[in-house]
Write a protein that holds these residues in place. Structure first.
Motif, PDB file in Angstrom:
ATOM      1  N   ASN A 169     -38.974  -0.539 -21.829  1.00 57.81           N
ATOM      2  CA  ASN A 169     -38.870  -1.925 -22.530  1.00 57.81           C
ATOM      3  C   ASN A 169     -40.332  -2.173 -23.414  1.00 57.81           C
ATOM      4  N   GLN A 207     -40.834  -6.320 -11.222  1.00 58.66           N
ATOM      5  CA  GLN A 207     -41.397  -7.330 -11.972  1.00 58.66           C
ATOM      6  C   GLN A 207     -42.725  -7.069 -12.049  1.00 58.66           C
ATOM      7  N   LEU A 252     -48.416  -4.215 -23.934  1.00 53.53           N
ATOM      8  CA  LEU A 252     -47.861  -4.307 -25.385  1.00 53.53           C
ATOM      9  C   LEU A 252     -48.332  -5.267 -26.216  1.00 53.53           C
ATOM     10  N   ARG A 308     -37.117   1.177 -16.504  1.00 52.17           N
ATOM     11  CA  ARG A 308     -36.645   0.560 -17.484  1.00 52.17           C
ATOM     12  C   ARG A 308     -37.561  -0.607 -18.171  1.00 52.17           C
ATOM     13  N   PHE A 316     -34.836  -0.299 -27.563  1.00 51.41           N
ATOM     14  CA  PHE A 316     -34.602  -0.554 -25.964  1.00 51.41           C
ATOM     15  C   PHE A 316     -35.284  -1.819 -25.360  1.00 51.41           C
ATOM     16  N   SER A 317     -34.472  -2.808 -26.072  1.00 52.54           N
ATOM     17  CA  SER A 317     -35.046  -4.399 -25.940  1.00 52.54           C
ATOM     18  C   SER A 317     -34.355  -5.174 -24.788  1.00 52.54           C
ATOM     19  N   SER A 318     -33.284  -4.431 -24.307  1.00 53.71           N
ATOM     20  CA  SER A 318     -32.472  -5.331 -23.273  1.00 53.71           C
ATOM     21  C   SER A 318     -33.339  -5.392 -21.878  1.00 53.71           C
ATOM     22  N   LEU A 319     -33.451  -6.576 -21.482  1.00 55.74           N
ATOM     23  CA  LEU A 319     -34.204  -7.142 -20.172  1.00 55.74           C
ATOM     24  C   LEU A 319     -32.961  -7.472 -19.259  1.00 55.74           C
ATOM     25  N   ASN A 320     -33.116  -7.400 -18.140  1.00 56.03           N
ATOM     26  CA  ASN A 320     -32.548  -7.677 -16.996  1.00 56.03           C
ATOM     27  C   ASN A 320     -32.705  -9.363 -17.089  1.00 56.03           C
ATOM     28  N   THR A 323     -31.958 -15.118 -26.500  1.00 49.22           N
ATOM     29  CA  THR A 323     -30.894 -14.241 -26.961  1.00 49.22           C
ATOM     30  C   THR A 323     -31.134 -12.831 -27.792  1.00 49.22           C
ATOM     31  N   ALA A 324     -30.345 -11.884 -27.619  1.00 49.95           N
ATOM     32  CA  ALA A 324     -30.750 -10.640 -28.120  1.00 49.95           C
ATOM     33  C   ALA A 324     -30.147 -10.313 -29.464  1.00 49.95           C
ATOM     34  N   MET A 378     -30.554  -9.577 -22.819  1.00 52.64           N
ATOM     35  CA  MET A 378     -31.495 -10.632 -22.934  1.00 52.64           C
ATOM     36  C   MET A 378     -31.952 -10.677 -24.246  1.00 52.64           C
ATOM     37  N   GLY A 407     -34.631 -10.337 -27.399  1.00 53.99           N
ATOM     38  CA  GLY A 407     -35.102  -8.866 -27.758  1.00 53.99           C
ATOM     39  C   GLY A 407     -35.201  -8.544 -29.308  1.00 53.99           C
ATOM     40  N   TRP A 441     -40.084   4.361 -30.995  1.00 49.67           N
ATOM     41  CA  TRP A 441     -41.099   4.437 -30.028  1.00 49.67           C
ATOM     42  C   TRP A 441     -41.174   5.871 -29.540  1.00 49.67           C
ATOM     43  N   GLN A 449     -35.737 -10.356 -15.324  1.00 49.88           N
ATOM     44  CA  GLN A 449     -37.120 -10.052 -16.183  1.00 49.88           C
ATOM     45  C   GLN A 449     -37.538 -11.058 -17.286  1.00 49.88           C
ATOM     46  N   ALA A 450     -36.273 -11.469 -17.812  1.00 49.21           N
ATOM     47  CA  ALA A 450     -36.554 -12.299 -18.879  1.00 49.21           C
ATOM     48  C   ALA A 450     -37.221 -13.708 -18.324  1.00 49.21           C
ATOM     49  N   LEU A 482     -43.332  -4.786 -15.123  1.00 50.97           N
ATOM     50  CA  LEU A 482     -43.159  -5.467 -16.410  1.00 50.97           C
ATOM     51  C   LEU A 482     -44.116  -6.327 -16.750  1.00 50.97           C
ATOM     52  N   HIS A 528     -37.785 -14.769 -28.815  1.00 48.13           N
ATOM     53  CA  HIS A 528     -37.670 -13.294 -28.969  1.00 48.13           C
ATOM     54  C   HIS A 528     -38.816 -12.780 -28.478  1.00 48.13           C
ATOM     55  N   VAL A 529     -38.529 -11.804 -27.769  1.00 50.69           N
ATOM     56  CA  VAL A 529     -39.615 -11.128 -27.114  1.00 50.69           C
ATOM     57  C   VAL A 529     -39.596  -9.631 -27.534  1.00 50.69           C
ATOM     58  N   PRO A 530     -40.756  -9.547 -28.130  1.00 55.78           N
ATOM     59  CA  PRO A 530     -41.107  -8.187 -29.184  1.00 55.78           C
ATOM     60  C   PRO A 530     -41.186  -7.209 -28.038  1.00 55.78           C
ATOM     61  N   LEU A 531     -40.149  -6.231 -27.953  1.00 56.35           N
ATOM     62  CA  LEU A 531     -40.248  -5.078 -27.033  1.00 56.35           C
ATOM     63  C   LEU A 531     -39.590  -3.898 -27.748  1.00 56.35           C
ATOM     64  N   ASN A 532     -39.621  -2.674 -27.430  1.00 56.40           N
ATOM     65  CA  ASN A 532     -39.275  -1.559 -27.915  1.00 56.40           C
ATOM     66  C   ASN A 532     -37.866  -1.592 -28.838  1.00 56.40           C
ATOM     67  N   PRO A 533     -37.940  -1.507 -30.088  1.00 55.38           N
ATOM     68  CA  PRO A 533     -36.845  -2.104 -31.100  1.00 55.38           C
ATOM     69  C   PRO A 533     -35.555  -1.135 -30.551  1.00 55.38           C
TER      70      PRO A 533
END
Lengths: 266, 266
Positions: B46, B169, B179, B42, A162-166, A100-101, B1, B3, B13, A169-170, B172, A155-160
């Motif tokens: 991310n 993919q 990252l 994208r 821009f953290s939304s993944l397709n 969950t985001a 998703m 994040g 960033w 992709q998740a 990513l 929790h996927v630690p990504l760009n704070p």
């Protein structure tokens, strides 16, 4: 794209005894686009996962867009099971990860993909223990009531910013993280040391070296057979390409080439 | 998703001083679908990557499908640079990773995403040293001549019978692996020990516990305020959900609930 390991080309992961172990079920709650379901199935089978569960997919099931986007992961699509509720879809599972985001007004342990993968592997290795990962609909994520059913939140630690993944992709990130926890998963990097007072040659310097060398090799007749030339050039470039040359070494090599050529021309 | 990390929500960033470091350029050689280019952008953003380079994209540039599929990674799309040849696109780079699926008649060191990421980070941390990752066109991968330009070949260890990844993919996986090599990247899992002679409760057993408990709480008036009930139920479920209960512990808890309820009814 990247992939095939020729040393394992005979391995058939459809046979559980040859695959990477018992992996988590992937549960998609109210997925919207068939294409996304298909891409999730493809990412699953890339990583050896097969148990796909769908809770009330918007566009019904089966879905021809899902099959097309699966790009050959037909068995995952064909074996997907439909459920009327999230509770039904997870009833047989013992350990559940929610993705969950959005921040939630509840206390849940947060885990990274690597940590979730380690826990899924640890639980999955036990007899009669099954696991799953829960994904919400594309636009809205999981409902709080679904998150509450899970043991941990991924929790996927990504760009704070821009953290939304397709969704596919998740699925790939967690499935690949899980695959990496297999006993025979490939390990870490090899290392080649460079002296501190130099730097690796850049590609322009390497190209200068190659062209210098090939020009001299043409001139001396070494590359005289036209049909063999492309392969020979490639092999020669590879020799130097693999050497991790420094900028200093390139200059040295070019000096050698010039020196030898001058000698030949005399 | 999955994040957003709320503790870092102020981090931007776009400011290199706040980001995860100097990452590799992503070079797409003759990409075909604009949508794929957008999804690559994208995935890059991310993971904090911004340097996108395109070698002769089939459908020209700019491409509206790319912008749409980037889902907001507009700066990556807007900053993408066009090149006529792979050699031109990589000329300023010092360390190059090639991604390819097919076995090649050349000797190159193979690296996993984690290993490639470690090498990209190590090189990228040096002053005036730049790195890149080379991706071939969707249908055919990289030409041997392009692979020959690279220092190492990225090999993603996947299902041997189903190893083909969509290009976004693949981007990513390598971008996320990179990252994760950042200094402040989150670490590994926490561990909770279970006795060997029991197993975690499954979700049906947990649901049985919750419903048993809530039924008793309704009965005794604890959940009597209708507008507060959903939140209270969720919070209670969370308490037990976080406890990593075993099947034995669930039975014990239900015994406690029954025991307490029976006493009250007397």
């Amino acid at each position: 794209m990247a992939g095939t390991d020729s040393t394992k080309a005979d391995t058939d992961w459809s046979d559980p005894a040859q695959g990477p172990g018992v992996g988590p079920a992937i549960i998609l709650v109210q997925p919207q686009l068939g294409e996304n379901i298909g891409m999730c199935a493809r990412a699953m089978w890339n990583c050896g996962l097969t148990d796909l569960r769908l809770v009330r997919p918007r566009d019904g099931w089966p879905n021809r867009h899902a099959l097309a986007a699966a790009s050959g992961a037909d068995d995952v699509i064909g074996g997907a099971r439909l459920f009327d509720s999230t509770a039904d879809a997870i009833a047989d599972l013992h350990y559940l990860v929610a993705t969950t985001a959005r921040p939630r007004d509840m206390t849940k342990r947060l885990v990274t993909p690597a940590a979730a993968a380690a826990e899924l592997r640890r639980h999955g290795n036990r007899q009669r223990v099954t696991t799953g990962v829960l994904f919400g609909r594309e636009s809205r994520g999981l409902h709080n009531d679904d998150v509450a059913l899970a043991d941990v939140v991924l929790h996927v630690p990504l760009n704070p910013a821009f953290s939304s993944l397709n969704i596919a992709q998740a699925v790939l990130l967690i499935a690949y993280a899980w695959l990496q926890t297999a006993d025979d998963a490939p390990g870490a990097a090899t290392e080649i040391a460079h002296p501190a007072d130099t730097r690796p040659a850049d590609k322009a310097e390497m190209m200068g070296l190659f062209e210098h060398l090939e020009s001299e090799l043409d001139d001396c007749g070494f590359l005289r057979v036209p049909e063999k030339r492309p392969t020979m050039v490639r092999n020669i470039r590879n020799i130097f390409g693999r050497a991790d040359l420094t900028e200093q070494e390139v200059r040295t090599l070019r000096g050698i080439i010039s020196g030898l050529s001058t000698k030949r021309r005399r």
